[in-house]
Design a protein around this motif. Structure first.
Motif, PDB file in Angstrom:
ATOM      1  N   UNK A 180       2.692  -1.655   4.379  1.00  8.09           N
ATOM      2  CA  UNK A 180       2.387  -0.232   4.157  1.00  8.09           C
ATOM      3  C   UNK A 180       3.668   0.564   3.992  1.00  8.09           C
ATOM      4  N   UNK A 181       3.658   1.432   2.990  1.00  7.30           N
ATOM      5  CA  UNK A 181       4.791   2.345   2.788  1.00  7.30           C
ATOM      6  C   UNK A 181       4.251   3.746   3.027  1.00  7.30           C
ATOM      7  N   UNK A 182       4.739   4.384   4.072  1.00 10.44           N
ATOM      8  CA  UNK A 182       4.156   5.665   4.463  1.00 10.44           C
ATOM      9  C   UNK A 182       5.056   6.365   5.474  1.00 10.44           C
ATOM     10  N   UNK A 183       4.946   7.695   5.563  1.00 10.66           N
ATOM     11  CA  UNK A 183       5.648   8.364   6.669  1.00 10.66           C
ATOM     12  C   UNK A 183       4.902   8.160   7.986  1.00 10.66           C
ATOM     13  N   UNK A 184       3.616   7.866   7.891  1.00 11.92           N
ATOM     14  CA  UNK A 184       2.753   7.804   9.073  1.00 11.92           C
ATOM     15  C   UNK A 184       2.600   6.360   9.557  1.00 11.92           C
ATOM     16  N   UNK A 185       3.033   6.052  10.776  1.00 10.14           N
ATOM     17  CA  UNK A 185       2.874   4.681  11.267  1.00 10.14           C
ATOM     18  C   UNK A 185       1.430   4.218  11.126  1.00 10.14           C
ATOM     19  N   UNK A 186       1.258   2.959  10.738  1.00 10.45           N
ATOM     20  CA  UNK A 186      -0.082   2.445  10.441  1.00 10.45           C
ATOM     21  C   UNK A 186      -0.265   1.125  11.180  1.00 10.45           C
ATOM     22  N   UNK A 187      -1.140   1.147  12.191  1.00  9.65           N
ATOM     23  CA  UNK A 187      -1.298   0.019  13.117  1.00  9.65           C
ATOM     24  C   UNK A 187      -1.648  -1.303  12.452  1.00  9.65           C
ATOM     25  N   UNK A 188      -2.445  -1.225  11.405  1.00 11.60           N
ATOM     26  CA  UNK A 188      -2.939  -2.475  10.829  1.00 11.60           C
ATOM     27  C   UNK A 188      -1.941  -3.153   9.890  1.00 11.60           C
ATOM     28  N   UNK A 229       6.626  10.452  -3.998  1.00  9.55           N
ATOM     29  CA  UNK A 229       6.574   9.549  -5.151  1.00  9.55           C
ATOM     30  C   UNK A 229       7.945   8.907  -5.389  1.00  9.55           C
ATOM     31  N   UNK A 230       8.971   9.745  -5.454  1.00 13.83           N
ATOM     32  CA  UNK A 230      10.301   9.199  -5.758  1.00 13.83           C
ATOM     33  C   UNK A 230      10.838   8.347  -4.601  1.00 13.83           C
ATOM     34  N   UNK A 231      10.516   8.749  -3.405  1.00 11.38           N
ATOM     35  CA  UNK A 231      10.984   7.958  -2.269  1.00 11.38           C
ATOM     36  C   UNK A 231      10.336   6.569  -2.278  1.00 11.38           C
ATOM     37  N   UNK A 250       8.817   2.908   6.753  1.00 13.18           N
ATOM     38  CA  UNK A 250       8.600   4.338   7.004  1.00 13.18           C
ATOM     39  C   UNK A 250       9.421   5.194   6.038  1.00 13.18           C
ATOM     40  N   UNK A 251       8.701   6.099   5.362  1.00 11.72           N
ATOM     41  CA  UNK A 251       9.368   7.081   4.500  1.00 11.72           C
ATOM     42  C   UNK A 251       9.400   8.407   5.262  1.00 11.72           C
ATOM     43  N   UNK A 271       0.836  -1.208   0.000  1.00 13.98           N
ATOM     44  CA  UNK A 271       0.000   0.000   0.000  1.00 13.98           C
ATOM     45  C   UNK A 271       0.866   1.252   0.000  1.00 13.98           C
ATOM     46  N   UNK A 272       0.696   2.061  -1.037  1.00 15.77           N
ATOM     47  CA  UNK A 272       1.426   3.330  -1.116  1.00 15.77           C
ATOM     48  C   UNK A 272       0.567   4.382  -0.429  1.00 15.77           C
TER      49      UNK A 272
END
Ligand code: M6R
Length: 359
Positions: free
Chosen positions: A299-307, A324-326, A313-314, A272-273
């Motif tokens: 999950x790929x995200x700066x925001x921690x995602x519990x599920x 996008x590039x990261x 973490x970006x 998941x982007x």
């Protein structure tokens, strides 16, 4: 040579930060985009853009369509070259016909370009190889300056194509005065930050190496994203397919509930982007729906995602293109590490060639 890297693809992923600087050199000046390749009157009479390409180049084209419409306020549609060439397309004379190709030799893209030229359209190519057939056939060309790309799975060519298209969208907005100066400035500032976003850290690479263990078997992968992260999802899935031979699909996150969610179970891997700068709450709820049906979520995200079963973490940043590039680098490294674990030849995947000169 591979210079200590295990594969050319790996080396090319690491080179991306540097080649982006090359691609911007002399083209991003102060608060302006300078494209010397285009005559002053090149855009006169142009009110729409059509882009044709194949494979990874098609994915950069899809990304660009969002940018042209959002930033330059110019209509843009995109077609797969092998489909376009057998249609009976209605082509307006006010349309700029853009082809994108790493090699400049892809038969379907070249033929689509010839068709557009016969119809009297002005043409522009975005290419990595000077003096290639597509460059020679076009009215103008902008080179991507990625350097020679040896891995069959394209990485740095995709990055630089997307960068050139972003610059071109800003250029069109600037020349046609359809972009506000403060927006142009924000975009250019963000552009200058992209080489840093593309830097591969040891920590990130090690994390993807560890995590790749979990993703070697299963029903397959869905890469999901919204907006420009949807073409990135398509590209992430293509990378994985090409070098791992695992089934992967890229899908618009909001579309999962219209069918593919039926496949969800623990053996369905969802990448998941989840950028923070773009539709975060929307994609989050799409991922929650998948998680509720037991899909395994990375999950790929700066925001921690519990599920998330796995979380990469970006950086928190302020611009979607930086995210996008990261995220692009993360998906490339994930594909690379999975392929290496499976013992595949990363640079020369079965059944594929670097340049597809037959239709
Ligand atoms: O040279 P081109 O960009 O025209 O090539 C188009 C596709 O064949 C190419 O992007 C292919 O999909 C790559 N193997 C992707 O990694």
């Amino acid at each position: 040579q591979k210079e200590g890297y295990r594969f050319f693809m790996e080396k090319e992923i690491y080179e991306q930060s540097y080649v982006m600087i090359e691609t911007m050199m002399g083209r991003v000046l102060d608060e302006n985009i300078i494209l010397d390749e285009l005559d002053k009157d090149f855009l006169d009479g142009i009110n729409a853009i059509k882009i044709c390409a194949c494979g990874t180049s098609y994915h950069s084209a899809l990304t660009a369509a969002y940018l042209f419409e959002r930033l330059a306020k110019i209509r843009c549609d995109v077609e797969i070259a092998s489909e376009f060439r057998y249609k009976e397309p209605l082509l307006g004379q006010d349309t700029l016909f853009i082809t994108i190709s790493q090699s400049g030799e892809t038969a379907d893209t070249l033929e689509a370009l010839k068709m557009a030229k016969r119809a009297g359209l002005k043409s522009l190519s975005i290419c990595n190889v000077d003096n290639s057939s597509i460059v020679r056939e076009s009215d103008a060309a902008i080179l991507t300056r990625a350097g020679i790309e040896k891995g069959v799975a394209s990485t740095k060519a995709f990055a630089t194509q997307t960068m050139v298209l972003w610059m071109l969208a800003l250029y069109v907005g600037q020349e046609k005065a359809t972009i506000a100066p403060e927006v142009l400035k924000t975009e250019i500032d963000a552009m200058r930050h992209t080489p840093k976003a593309l830097t591969v850290t040891d920590e990130l690479h090690a994390k993807l190496h560890r995590l790749s263990k979990r993703y070697l078997h299963g029903h397959g992968f869905f890469f999901i994203g919204r907006d420009i992260f949807f073409p990135l999802a398509l590209e992430g899935a293509l990378k994985l397919k090409e070098i791992s031979y695992l089934h992967a699909e890229g899908y618009p996150a909001g579309e999962m509930k219209h069918g593919p969610i039926a496949l969800a179970d623990a053996e369905l891997f969802t990448i998941a982007l989840m950028p923070k700068t773009m539709h975060y709450e929307k994609i989050k709820s799409n991922v929650e729906e998948l998680s509720a049906r037991d899909a395994t979520i990375c999950a790929i995200s700066p925001e921690p995602f519990d599920l998330a079963d796995d979380f990469i973490q970006t950086q928190y940043c302020t611009h979607p293109m930086i995210e996008f590039f990261e995220m692009m680098v993360v998906t490339q490294l994930l594909a690379l590490e999975i392929s290496i674990r499976l013992g595949n030849d990363v640079d020369m995947p079965r059944n594929l060639a670097k340049s597809v000169t037959v239709e």
